[in-house]
Design a protein around this motif. Structure first.
Motif, PDB file in Angstrom:
ATOM      1  N   LYS A   1       8.621 -23.760  11.513  1.00 55.65           N
ATOM      2  CA  LYS A   1       9.431 -23.328  12.654  1.00 55.65           C
ATOM      3  C   LYS A   1      10.692 -22.585  12.237  1.00 55.65           C
ATOM      4  CE  LYS A   1       8.084 -27.174  15.686  1.00 55.65           C
ATOM      5  NZ  LYS A   1       8.600 -28.338  16.475  1.00 55.65           N
ATOM      6  N   THR A   2      11.257 -22.985  11.131  1.00 56.09           N
ATOM      7  CA  THR A   2      12.580 -22.494  10.744  1.00 56.09           C
ATOM      8  C   THR A   2      12.551 -21.854   9.356  1.00 56.09           C
ATOM      9  OG1 THR A   2      13.612 -24.268  12.029  1.00 56.09           O
ATOM     10  CG2 THR A   2      14.997 -23.127  10.428  1.00 56.09           C
ATOM     11  N   LEU A   3      13.185 -20.706   9.270  1.00 58.39           N
ATOM     12  CA  LEU A   3      13.363 -20.050   7.978  1.00 58.39           C
ATOM     13  C   LEU A   3      14.717 -20.449   7.414  1.00 58.39           C
ATOM     14  CD1 LEU A   3      12.674 -17.999   5.748  1.00 58.39           C
ATOM     15  CD2 LEU A   3      13.677 -16.227   7.212  1.00 58.39           C
ATOM     16  N   ASP A   4      14.701 -21.007   6.225  1.00 59.89           N
ATOM     17  CA  ASP A   4      15.913 -21.453   5.549  1.00 59.89           C
ATOM     18  C   ASP A   4      16.203 -20.490   4.398  1.00 59.89           C
ATOM     19  OD1 ASP A   4      17.718 -24.178   5.144  1.00 59.89           O
ATOM     20  OD2 ASP A   4      17.308 -23.135   3.259  1.00 59.89           O
TER      21      ASP A   4
ATOM     22  N   SER B   1      30.895 -10.723   8.862  1.00 59.91           N
ATOM     23  CA  SER B   1      31.352 -10.785  10.251  1.00 59.91           C
ATOM     24  C   SER B   1      30.351 -10.131  11.196  1.00 59.91           C
ATOM     25  CB  SER B   1      32.719 -10.105  10.377  1.00 59.91           C
ATOM     26  OG  SER B   1      33.142 -10.074  11.724  1.00 59.91           O
ATOM     27  N   ASN B   2      29.854  -8.963  10.818  1.00 60.44           N
ATOM     28  CA  ASN B   2      28.878  -8.273  11.643  1.00 60.44           C
ATOM     29  C   ASN B   2      27.539  -9.010  11.684  1.00 60.44           C
ATOM     30  OD1 ASN B   2      30.653  -6.331  12.344  1.00 60.44           O
ATOM     31  ND2 ASN B   2      29.820  -4.721  11.054  1.00 60.44           N
ATOM     32  N   THR B   3      27.174  -9.616  10.555  1.00 59.70           N
ATOM     33  CA  THR B   3      25.936 -10.398  10.520  1.00 59.70           C
ATOM     34  C   THR B   3      26.009 -11.555  11.507  1.00 59.70           C
ATOM     35  OG1 THR B   3      25.472  -9.830   8.219  1.00 59.70           O
ATOM     36  CG2 THR B   3      24.452 -11.826   9.071  1.00 59.70           C
ATOM     37  N   GLN B   4      27.160 -12.224  11.549  1.00 58.63           N
ATOM     38  CA  GLN B   4      27.330 -13.321  12.503  1.00 58.63           C
ATOM     39  C   GLN B   4      27.221 -12.836  13.947  1.00 58.63           C
ATOM     40  OE1 GLN B   4      31.052 -15.088  10.740  1.00 58.63           O
ATOM     41  NE2 GLN B   4      29.924 -16.976  11.060  1.00 58.63           N
ATOM     42  N   LYS B   5      27.797 -11.677  14.227  1.00 58.53           N
ATOM     43  CA  LYS B   5      27.708 -11.119  15.581  1.00 58.53           C
ATOM     44  C   LYS B   5      26.270 -10.760  15.936  1.00 58.53           C
ATOM     45  CE  LYS B   5      32.410  -9.252  15.518  1.00 58.53           C
ATOM     46  NZ  LYS B   5      33.233  -8.020  15.460  1.00 58.53           N
ATOM     47  N   ARG B   6      25.543 -10.197  14.964  1.00 59.64           N
ATOM     48  CA  ARG B   6      24.137  -9.872  15.207  1.00 59.64           C
ATOM     49  C   ARG B   6      23.322 -11.139  15.455  1.00 59.64           C
ATOM     50  NH1 ARG B   6      21.447  -6.891  10.656  1.00 59.64           N
ATOM     51  NH2 ARG B   6      19.773  -6.703  12.186  1.00 59.64           N
TER      52      ARG B   6
ATOM     53  N   ILE C   1      21.089 -11.893  18.755  1.00 58.17           N
ATOM     54  CA  ILE C   1      19.638 -12.030  18.661  1.00 58.17           C
ATOM     55  C   ILE C   1      19.174 -13.437  19.004  1.00 58.17           C
ATOM     56  CG2 ILE C   1      17.658 -11.917  17.089  1.00 58.17           C
ATOM     57  CD1 ILE C   1      19.270  -9.793  15.502  1.00 58.17           C
ATOM     58  N   TYR C   2      19.866 -14.441  18.454  1.00 64.04           N
ATOM     59  CA  TYR C   2      19.392 -15.823  18.584  1.00 64.04           C
ATOM     60  C   TYR C   2      20.237 -16.673  19.522  1.00 64.04           C
ATOM     61  CZ  TYR C   2      16.683 -14.577  14.437  1.00 64.04           C
ATOM     62  OH  TYR C   2      15.823 -13.970  13.556  1.00 64.04           O
ATOM     63  N   LYS C   3      21.296 -16.101  20.072  1.00 62.14           N
ATOM     64  CA  LYS C   3      22.237 -16.860  20.900  1.00 62.14           C
ATOM     65  C   LYS C   3      22.771 -18.037  20.072  1.00 62.14           C
ATOM     66  CE  LYS C   3      20.228 -15.328  25.239  1.00 62.14           C
ATOM     67  NZ  LYS C   3      19.287 -14.361  24.636  1.00 62.14           N
ATOM     68  N   ASN C   4      22.469 -19.276  20.482  1.00 62.94           N
ATOM     69  CA  ASN C   4      22.941 -20.432  19.695  1.00 62.94           C
ATOM     70  C   ASN C   4      21.820 -21.072  18.881  1.00 62.94           C
ATOM     71  OD1 ASN C   4      25.640 -20.327  20.644  1.00 62.94           O
ATOM     72  ND2 ASN C   4      24.992 -21.271  22.569  1.00 62.94           N
ATOM     73  N   ASN C   5      20.682 -20.376  18.834  1.00 64.16           N
ATOM     74  CA  ASN C   5      19.515 -20.949  18.171  1.00 64.16           C
ATOM     75  C   ASN C   5      19.443 -20.537  16.697  1.00 64.16           C
ATOM     76  OD1 ASN C   5      17.153 -22.437  18.013  1.00 64.16           O
ATOM     77  ND2 ASN C   5      15.862 -20.720  18.637  1.00 64.16           N
ATOM     78  N   TYR C   6      20.537 -20.727  15.995  1.00 64.30           N
ATOM     79  CA  TYR C   6      20.584 -20.461  14.562  1.00 64.30           C
ATOM     80  C   TYR C   6      21.696 -21.306  13.952  1.00 64.30           C
ATOM     81  CZ  TYR C   6      24.901 -17.751  14.914  1.00 64.30           C
ATOM     82  OH  TYR C   6      26.210 -17.384  15.123  1.00 64.30           O
ATOM     83  N   ASN C   7      21.711 -21.364  12.628  1.00 65.86           N
ATOM     84  CA  ASN C   7      22.757 -22.138  11.950  1.00 65.86           C
ATOM     85  C   ASN C   7      23.203 -21.383  10.702  1.00 65.86           C
ATOM     86  OD1 ASN C   7      24.389 -24.534  11.485  1.00 65.86           O
ATOM     87  ND2 ASN C   7      23.017 -24.938   9.765  1.00 65.86           N
ATOM     88  N   LEU C   8      24.518 -21.150  10.597  1.00 68.81           N
ATOM     89  CA  LEU C   8      25.087 -20.465   9.435  1.00 68.81           C
ATOM     90  C   LEU C   8      26.215 -21.323   8.890  1.00 68.81           C
ATOM     91  CD1 LEU C   8      25.109 -17.942   7.643  1.00 68.81           C
ATOM     92  CD2 LEU C   8      26.718 -16.909   9.254  1.00 68.81           C
TER      93      LEU C   8
ATOM     94  N   PRO D   1      15.078 -19.349  13.593  1.00 70.54           N
ATOM     95  CA  PRO D   1      13.703 -19.658  14.007  1.00 70.54           C
ATOM     96  C   PRO D   1      12.742 -18.558  13.590  1.00 70.54           C
ATOM     97  CG  PRO D   1      15.006 -18.960  15.880  1.00 70.54           C
ATOM     98  CD  PRO D   1      15.966 -19.099  14.743  1.00 70.54           C
ATOM     99  N   ILE D   2      11.546 -18.927  13.243  1.00 74.66           N
ATOM    100  CA  ILE D   2      10.547 -17.940  12.841  1.00 74.66           C
ATOM    101  C   ILE D   2      10.086 -17.128  14.045  1.00 74.66           C
ATOM    102  CG2 ILE D   2       8.223 -17.644  11.917  1.00 74.66           C
ATOM    103  CD1 ILE D   2       8.709 -20.042  10.150  1.00 74.66           C
ATOM    104  N   ASN D   3       9.802 -17.820  15.131  1.00 78.69           N
ATOM    105  CA  ASN D   3       9.377 -17.146  16.340  1.00 78.69           C
ATOM    106  C   ASN D   3      10.495 -17.235  17.362  1.00 78.69           C
ATOM    107  OD1 ASN D   3       6.678 -16.572  15.419  1.00 78.69           O
ATOM    108  ND2 ASN D   3       6.256 -18.754  15.685  1.00 78.69           N
TER     109      ASN D   3
END
Length: 350
Positions: A288-291, A313-318, A322-329, A345-347
Motif C-alpha cells: 500500500k505504501t512506498l517508503d 519546500s516545493n516538494t512538500q507543497k507538491r 497531490i496527496y492532501k494529508n495522505n502522506y508522511n514526510l 500511497p502507491i495507489n
C-alpha cells in the motif's frame, strides 16, 4: 452580474421547450379526461401556460437576482404578490371572454371574478407551477455550477502543480550547472562525462515526463542514479548506495518527487565533509505504501537549519497538492546522520 443571470443561458433552449411541452401535454390530458372535454382543456391550458411561462422566467431572471440575492426579501414578496395579482386579472379576463363565463369550472358552483376563493385558488396554482419549474431550473443550474467549480478547482490544481514543478527543475539544473562550472575552472577531464549525464537528465525532464502525472518508479530511480553519478564526479570522497528492498516494477509515482531529497543530502551533507556517505532505501510496505528514505552523514559543526531549501519546500507543497494529508514526510537526526523519510500511497485516489 449575479450568478443566476450568468447561468440562464447554460440550459439549452430545446430543453426549455421540452420541459414546457411535456408539462403542457400532461395537463392537457389530465383536465381533458377530468372534464371529458379536450377542446376546453386545450384552450384553458393554452391561456394558463401563456401566463405560467412569463411568470416563471420573470421570477427567475428579474425578481430573484434583483431582490432575493440581495437579501431584499420584503420587496421580493410584494413584487411577487403584485405579479400574481396581475396574472389573476389577465387569466380571468381571457377565460371569461374567450372560453367561458364560468371562470372556475372545477369548483362545485359558478364563481364570479374577484371572489376571494377564486383569487386564492388561482394564486396557489401559479405558485405551484412557479415552485416546480423554478426548482427544476435551479437544481440543474446548481449541478452545472458544481461541475464548473470542480473543473475550475482541478485546473487551478494543475496550474499550481505545474508552477511548482517548473520551479523545481530550474533550481535543480542551476545547481548542476554550478557543479559543471566548478569542474571547468579546474580544467577537469570529467567535464565531458558530466555534460553527457546532464543531457540525459534534461532529456528525461524535457521529453520523458512532459505532461505526465506519474511515471514508473524505476525511471525515477534511474534519474536519481544519473544525478548521483554527476555529483560523485564533483565530490572526491563520496559513497552512495541505493537499496531496493521490494519489487517496484509496477509502481508509479509523481515525476521528480524524490530528487530534492537526494539534492539535500549532497548539498548539506557534503559541507566540510571529507567522507560523505549517502544511503537510499526504497521499499513497499503492505502493498500500500512506498517508503523512500535518504540518510547522509554530516559534520556536527554544520548548521542543520539550512537543510530545507527551495527544492524541499516545493516538494512538500507538491505532496500536499497531490496527496492532501495522505502522506508522511519526516526529518530527524540520529548520531551523525541526517534522515529524511517520505511515505506515499502507491495507489493515490484523485
Amino acid at each position: 452580474m449575479n450568478r443566476i443571470s450568468k447561468m440562464k443561458f447554460d440550459i439549452k433552449l430545446q430543453n426549455h421547450l421540452w420541459f414546457w411541452g411535456v408539462y403542457f401535454l400532461l395537463n392537457f390530458l389530465r383536465w381533458g379526461a377530468y372534464f371529458n372535454n379536450y377542446q376546453y382543456s386545450f384552450k384553458s391550458n393554452l391561456i394558463e401556460f401563456s401566463l405560467h411561462i412569463p411568470l416563471v422566467y420573470f421570477n427567475l431572471f428579474v425578481l430573484v437576482p434583483r431582490y432575493v440575492l440581495k437579501s431584499k426579501y420584503i420587496t421580493y414578496t410584494f413584487s411577487l404578490i403584485a405579479s400574481l395579482f396581475a396574472i389573476y386579472l389577465i387569466k380571468t379576463a381571457l377565460t371569461y371572454y374567450i372560453i367561458s363565463q364560468n371562470i372556475w369550472p372545477e369548483a362545485n358552483r359558478e364563481y364570479k371574478p374577484f371572489e376571494i376563493n377564486h383569487i386564492v385558488a388561482v394564486c396557489i396554482g401559479e405558485l405551484y407551477v412557479l415552485a416546480m419549474a423554478s426548482s427544476v431550473y435551479l437544481t440543474l443550474t446548481w449541478l452545472r455550477e458544481r461541475e464548473r467549480n470542480r473543473s475550475l478547482r482541478e485546473n487551478q490544481f494543475k496550474i499550481k502543480l505545474k508552477y511548482l514543478e517548473n520551479q523545481i527543475q530550474p533550481h535543480f539544473f542551476f545547481n548542476t550547472l554550478n557543479n559543471l562550472y566548478a569542474l571547468s575552472l579546474e580544467s577537469s577531464d570529467k567535464v565531458p562525462d558530466v555534460i553527457i549525464k546532464l543531457s540525459r537528465l534534461m532529456e528525461y525532464v524535457l521529453y520523458d515526463i512532459k505532461g505526465t502525472k506519474s511515471v514508473k518508479l524505476i525511471q525515477e530511480i534511474d534519474y536519481i542514479h544519473n544525478y548521483i553519478e554527476i555529483e560523485k564526479l564533483r565530490f572526491q570522497n563520496v559513497e552512495v548506495s541505493i537499496n531496493l528492498e521490494s519489487d517496484i516494477d509496477d509502481v508509479e509515482v509523481p515525476p521528480l518527487i524524490f530528487i530534492s531529497l537526494i539534492e539535500n543530502a549532497f548539498k548539506h551533507g557534503g559541507l566540510n565533509n571529507p567522507n560523505l556517505k549517502i544511503k537510499v532505501n526504497c521499499k513497499i510496505i503492505d502493498n500500500k505504501t512506498l517508503d523512500f528514505e535518504v540518510l547522509n552523514n554530516f559534520v556536527h559543526s554544520q548548521n542543520l537549519k539550512t537543510k530545507k531549501g527551495i527544492g524541499l519546500s516545493n516538494t512538500q507543497k507538491r505532496l500536499k497538492l497531490i496527496y492532501k494529508n495522505n502522506y508522511n514526510l519526516e526529518y530527524k537526526t540520529k548520531f551523525n546522520y541526517y534522515i529524511i523519510r517520505l511515505q506515499i500511497p502507491i495507489n493515490n485516489e484523485d
